[in-house]
Design a protein around this motif. Sequence first.
Motif, PDB file in Angstrom:
ATOM      1  N   THR A   1       0.731  -1.254   0.043  1.00 53.87           N
ATOM      2  CA  THR A   1      -0.025   0.186  -0.112  1.00 53.87           C
ATOM      3  C   THR A   1       0.810   1.406   0.005  1.00 53.87           C
ATOM      4  O   THR A   1       0.491   2.193  -0.813  1.00 53.87           O
ATOM      5  CB  THR A   1      -0.851   0.037   1.241  1.00 53.87           C
ATOM      6  OG1 THR A   1      -1.777  -1.052   1.125  1.00 53.87           O
ATOM      7  CG2 THR A   1      -1.827   1.248   1.226  1.00 53.87           C
ATOM      8  N   GLY A   2       1.899   1.243   0.866  1.00 51.60           N
ATOM      9  CA  GLY A   2       2.669   2.488   1.045  1.00 51.60           C
ATOM     10  C   GLY A   2       3.493   2.574  -0.459  1.00 51.60           C
ATOM     11  O   GLY A   2       3.714   3.919  -0.806  1.00 51.60           O
TER      12      GLY A   2
ATOM     13  N   ALA B   1       0.786   3.895  -2.945  1.00 55.12           N
ATOM     14  CA  ALA B   1       0.454   5.421  -2.753  1.00 55.12           C
ATOM     15  C   ALA B   1       1.493   6.401  -2.975  1.00 55.12           C
ATOM     16  O   ALA B   1       1.243   7.549  -3.513  1.00 55.12           O
ATOM     17  CB  ALA B   1       0.042   5.321  -1.167  1.00 55.12           C
TER      18      ALA B   1
ATOM     19  N   ARG C   1       2.712   6.533  -6.575  1.00 56.07           N
ATOM     20  CA  ARG C   1       1.783   7.381  -7.425  1.00 56.07           C
ATOM     21  C   ARG C   1       1.698   8.736  -7.283  1.00 56.07           C
ATOM     22  O   ARG C   1       1.518   9.582  -8.010  1.00 56.07           O
ATOM     23  CB  ARG C   1       0.462   6.631  -7.169  1.00 56.07           C
ATOM     24  CG  ARG C   1      -0.446   7.083  -8.370  1.00 56.07           C
ATOM     25  CD  ARG C   1      -1.755   6.278  -8.354  1.00 56.07           C
ATOM     26  NE  ARG C   1      -2.553   6.675  -9.593  1.00 56.07           N
ATOM     27  CZ  ARG C   1      -3.685   5.890  -9.860  1.00 56.07           C
ATOM     28  NH1 ARG C   1      -4.067   4.729  -9.080  1.00 56.07           N
ATOM     29  NH2 ARG C   1      -4.599   6.293 -10.579  1.00 56.07           N
ATOM     30  N   LEU C   2       1.730   9.227  -6.010  1.00 56.36           N
ATOM     31  CA  LEU C   2       1.569  10.714  -5.435  1.00 56.36           C
ATOM     32  C   LEU C   2       2.693  11.466  -5.779  1.00 56.36           C
ATOM     33  O   LEU C   2       2.789  12.500  -6.351  1.00 56.36           O
ATOM     34  CB  LEU C   2       1.616  10.534  -3.872  1.00 56.36           C
ATOM     35  CG  LEU C   2       1.385  12.000  -3.455  1.00 56.36           C
ATOM     36  CD1 LEU C   2       0.003  12.560  -4.109  1.00 56.36           C
ATOM     37  CD2 LEU C   2       1.390  11.997  -1.771  1.00 56.36           C
TER      38      LEU C   2
END
Length: 271
Positions: A149-150, A153, A156-157
Amino acid sequence: MVERRPESLRLRIISALVMIPGALAVAWVGGWLLNGLVVVVALLMLGEWHRMVTGRAADRGAAASGALIVAVLVLAGFGELAAALGVLLAALPASALVAYASGGAPGWAALGTLYIGLPSVALIWLRNHVLVGQFGVVWLFFVVWATDTGAFALGRLIGGPKLWPRLSPNKTWAGLFGGIVLAAATGWLAAVAGRLTPLLGWVAISALVALAAEAGDLAESAVKRRFGVKDSGGLIPGHGGVLDRLDGLMFAAPVLALVVLLGGGAAGWHG
């Protein structure tokens, strides 16, 4: 990380919400329910591996590797770790020979047997370990999920420089950092919630497991790139194949097992 369309992302989230409670429940119950699930998942992964590296459906080589892995996991389920590892080592040349005789890829057959067999043995051994058990395996799942998840996220950010574009053009250094940070935070929260000490030890082991999970993700990407496939399969909506979903766990479980074998590190897992 891989750019995903909204529809694919929704499927990914829905699939995760369906799979996660079941995985946690089986890990908590353990016993032959977990062992049986590990056998089934290992055989599914073996089938995906075989299709990736040979481009064809199961044959004698895949069947032989599957039978050997089942034997290894049965021994692991009975707590015979040394015997399980011994049979696994013997299975490597055996699977290569059968693959060669059936016109397959001997080296990739042996590698697939090790790649799938070792993490499966490690997971069963960890769940049966008196000091790891339920909590440790559930903790492992959460740390690997936090890593994924990290990485997704923050990658992509922020985007930015690629981690290893030759092997995986979508993974970034920001994603690697995000995965490790969120995994370390997850380990810290678990230690605080469980009143486990020392906190720094749990954070360090969580970060190490996260690094292993990231390496597993990168390794599977390299294999897929080598054989020109996007996903290892299509069994899980939004995720691709079983190997695609469990690539991080494939490296994380053996690394955690090694930590426990070597003395448990600062978190006190030893035995």
